[in-house]
Each structure stands twice: as structure tokens, then as C-alpha cells.
Design a protein around this motif. Structure first.
Motif, short mmCIF file in Angstrom:
data_model
loop_
_atom_site.label_atom_id
_atom_site.label_comp_id
_atom_site.label_asym_id
_atom_site.label_seq_id
_atom_site.Cartn_x
_atom_site.Cartn_y
_atom_site.Cartn_z
N PRO A 129 10.54 -0.93 -0.31
CA PRO A 129 10.75 -0.07 -1.47
C PRO A 129 9.92 -0.49 -2.69
O PRO A 129 9.55 -1.65 -2.85
N TYR A 130 9.67 0.49 -3.55
CA TYR A 130 8.96 0.25 -4.79
C TYR A 130 9.95 -0.29 -5.83
O TYR A 130 11.07 0.19 -5.92
N ASN A 131 9.52 -1.28 -6.60
CA ASN A 131 10.35 -1.82 -7.67
C ASN A 131 9.91 -1.34 -9.04
O ASN A 131 10.71 -1.31 -9.97
N SER A 132 8.64 -0.99 -9.17
CA SER A 132 8.12 -0.53 -10.45
C SER A 132 6.82 0.24 -10.21
O SER A 132 6.29 0.25 -9.10
N ALA A 133 6.31 0.82 -11.28
CA ALA A 133 5.04 1.54 -11.18
C ALA A 133 3.90 0.60 -10.81
O ALA A 133 2.90 1.03 -10.23
N ASP A 134 4.04 -0.67 -11.11
CA ASP A 134 3.02 -1.65 -10.74
C ASP A 134 2.82 -1.72 -9.23
O ASP A 134 1.73 -2.04 -8.77
N ASP A 135 3.85 -1.43 -8.48
CA ASP A 135 3.71 -1.43 -7.01
C ASP A 135 2.76 -0.34 -6.54
O ASP A 135 2.13 -0.49 -5.50
N LEU A 136 2.66 0.74 -7.30
CA LEU A 136 1.73 1.81 -6.93
C LEU A 136 0.27 1.36 -7.07
O LEU A 136 -0.62 1.89 -6.43
N LYS A 137 0.04 0.36 -7.92
CA LYS A 137 -1.32 -0.17 -8.10
C LYS A 137 -1.84 -0.85 -6.84
O LYS A 137 -3.04 -1.01 -6.67
N LYS A 138 -0.94 -1.23 -5.96
CA LYS A 138 -1.33 -1.86 -4.70
C LYS A 138 -1.98 -0.87 -3.74
O LYS A 138 -2.62 -1.26 -2.79
N ILE A 139 -1.78 0.42 -3.99
CA ILE A 139 -2.45 1.46 -3.22
C ILE A 139 -3.80 1.66 -3.90
O ILE A 139 -3.90 2.30 -4.94
N LYS A 140 -4.83 1.09 -3.35
CA LYS A 140 -6.13 0.96 -4.00
C LYS A 140 -6.80 2.28 -4.36
O LYS A 140 -7.61 2.33 -5.27
N VAL A 141 -6.46 3.36 -3.70
CA VAL A 141 -7.14 4.64 -3.98
C VAL A 141 -6.61 5.33 -5.24
O VAL A 141 -7.23 6.25 -5.74
N PHE A 142 -5.48 4.86 -5.78
CA PHE A 142 -4.91 5.46 -6.98
C PHE A 142 -5.54 4.84 -8.22
O PHE A 142 -5.57 3.61 -8.36
N SER A 143 -5.98 5.69 -9.12
CA SER A 143 -6.55 5.20 -10.38
C SER A 143 -5.41 4.83 -11.33
O SER A 143 -4.27 5.30 -11.20
N GLU A 144 -5.75 4.02 -12.30
CA GLU A 144 -4.78 3.64 -13.33
C GLU A 144 -4.30 4.89 -14.08
O GLU A 144 -3.11 5.01 -14.40
N ASP A 145 -5.20 5.82 -14.34
CA ASP A 145 -4.83 7.05 -15.04
C ASP A 145 -3.82 7.87 -14.25
O ASP A 145 -2.87 8.42 -14.82
N PHE A 146 -4.02 7.96 -12.93
CA PHE A 146 -3.09 8.71 -12.09
C PHE A 146 -1.71 8.06 -12.14
O PHE A 146 -0.69 8.75 -12.29
N ILE A 147 -1.65 6.76 -12.04
CA ILE A 147 -0.37 6.04 -12.05
C ILE A 147 0.33 6.24 -13.39
O ILE A 147 1.54 6.48 -13.44
N LEU A 148 -0.40 6.16 -14.48
CA LEU A 148 0.18 6.38 -15.80
C LEU A 148 0.69 7.81 -15.96
O LEU A 148 1.70 8.06 -16.63
N LYS A 149 0.00 8.76 -15.34
CA LYS A 149 0.38 10.17 -15.44
C LYS A 149 1.66 10.47 -14.68
O LYS A 149 2.51 11.23 -15.15
N ILE A 150 1.85 9.87 -13.50
CA ILE A 150 3.02 10.20 -12.70
C ILE A 150 4.23 9.29 -12.96
O ILE A 150 5.36 9.67 -12.66
N SER A 151 4.01 8.12 -13.52
CA SER A 151 5.09 7.16 -13.72
C SER A 151 6.31 7.71 -14.48
O SER A 151 7.44 7.41 -14.10
N PRO A 152 6.12 8.50 -15.54
CA PRO A 152 7.31 9.01 -16.24
C PRO A 152 8.19 9.93 -15.39
O PRO A 152 9.36 10.15 -15.71
N TYR A 153 7.66 10.43 -14.31
CA TYR A 153 8.40 11.35 -13.45
C TYR A 153 9.08 10.65 -12.28
O TYR A 153 9.78 11.29 -11.49
N LEU A 154 8.89 9.35 -12.16
CA LEU A 154 9.41 8.60 -11.02
C LEU A 154 10.51 7.65 -11.44
O LEU A 154 10.47 7.04 -12.50
N ASP A 155 11.50 7.50 -10.57
CA ASP A 155 12.60 6.58 -10.78
C ASP A 155 12.46 5.47 -9.74
O ASP A 155 12.39 5.74 -8.54
N PHE A 156 12.47 4.24 -10.18
CA PHE A 156 12.26 3.09 -9.30
C PHE A 156 13.54 2.26 -9.14
O PHE A 156 13.48 1.05 -9.08
N LYS A 157 14.69 2.91 -9.04
CA LYS A 157 15.94 2.14 -8.95
C LYS A 157 16.09 1.38 -7.68
O LYS A 157 15.53 1.46 -6.72
#
Length: 75
Positions: free
Chosen positions: A47-75
Motif C-alpha cells: 500500500p501507498y503511505n503518502s504521495a512520495d510513494d508515487l515518486k517511485k513510479i519513475k514515469v510520473f513527473s513531479e508535476d503530475f504527482i502534485l496535480k493528483i495528490s489533493p484528490y488522493l487519500d493515503f490512509k
């Protein structure tokens, strides 16, 4: 029109650890290919613990992660 506009917070966040592929891909910022990468990474690495875990998926840009992070819940 400005006096009639009301700011509202995002109320329906997506539980990134419980969402299925179809529902994740239905988000306007996340296409099927990106949703599939997110779901497959979670299946292989847990499971994902934070948006930082999405950075481990190398094809995602920092901008994409910042754009989608407010819409995701990492409980």
C-alpha cells in the motif's frame, strides 16, 4: 459573477489503497495507462503511505504527482 463564486475544498478523495482500476481511471487527471501503473505498483510493492510513494513510479513527473495528490487519500 465573482461575488457568486464560492471556494470549496475537495470532499470526495479517492482511497488510493482501495480503489479499483476502473474507478481510478475515471478521474479526469488519470488516464487508464497511469491508473494501471498505480494499481500494479501497489500490487507488487504494498500500500501507498503518502504521495512520495508515487515518486517511485519513475514515469510520473513531479508535476503530475502534485496535480493528483489533493484528490488522493493515503490512509
Amino acid at each position: 459573477i465573482k461575488p457568486f463564486l464560492v471556494s470549496s475544498p475537495i470532499t470526495n478523495k479517492i482511497d488510493i489503497n482501495a480503489v479499483n482500476l476502473k474507478d481510478l481511471a475515471s478521474h479526469p487527471y488519470i488516464d487508464y495507462k497511469k491508473a494501471n501503473l498505480i494499481i500494479n505498483y501497489k500490487s507488487n510493492h504494498g500500500p501507498y503511505n503518502s504521495a512520495d510513494d508515487l515518486k517511485k513510479i519513475k514515469v510520473f513527473s513531479e508535476d503530475f504527482i502534485l496535480k493528483i495528490s489533493p484528490y488522493l487519500d493515503f490512509k
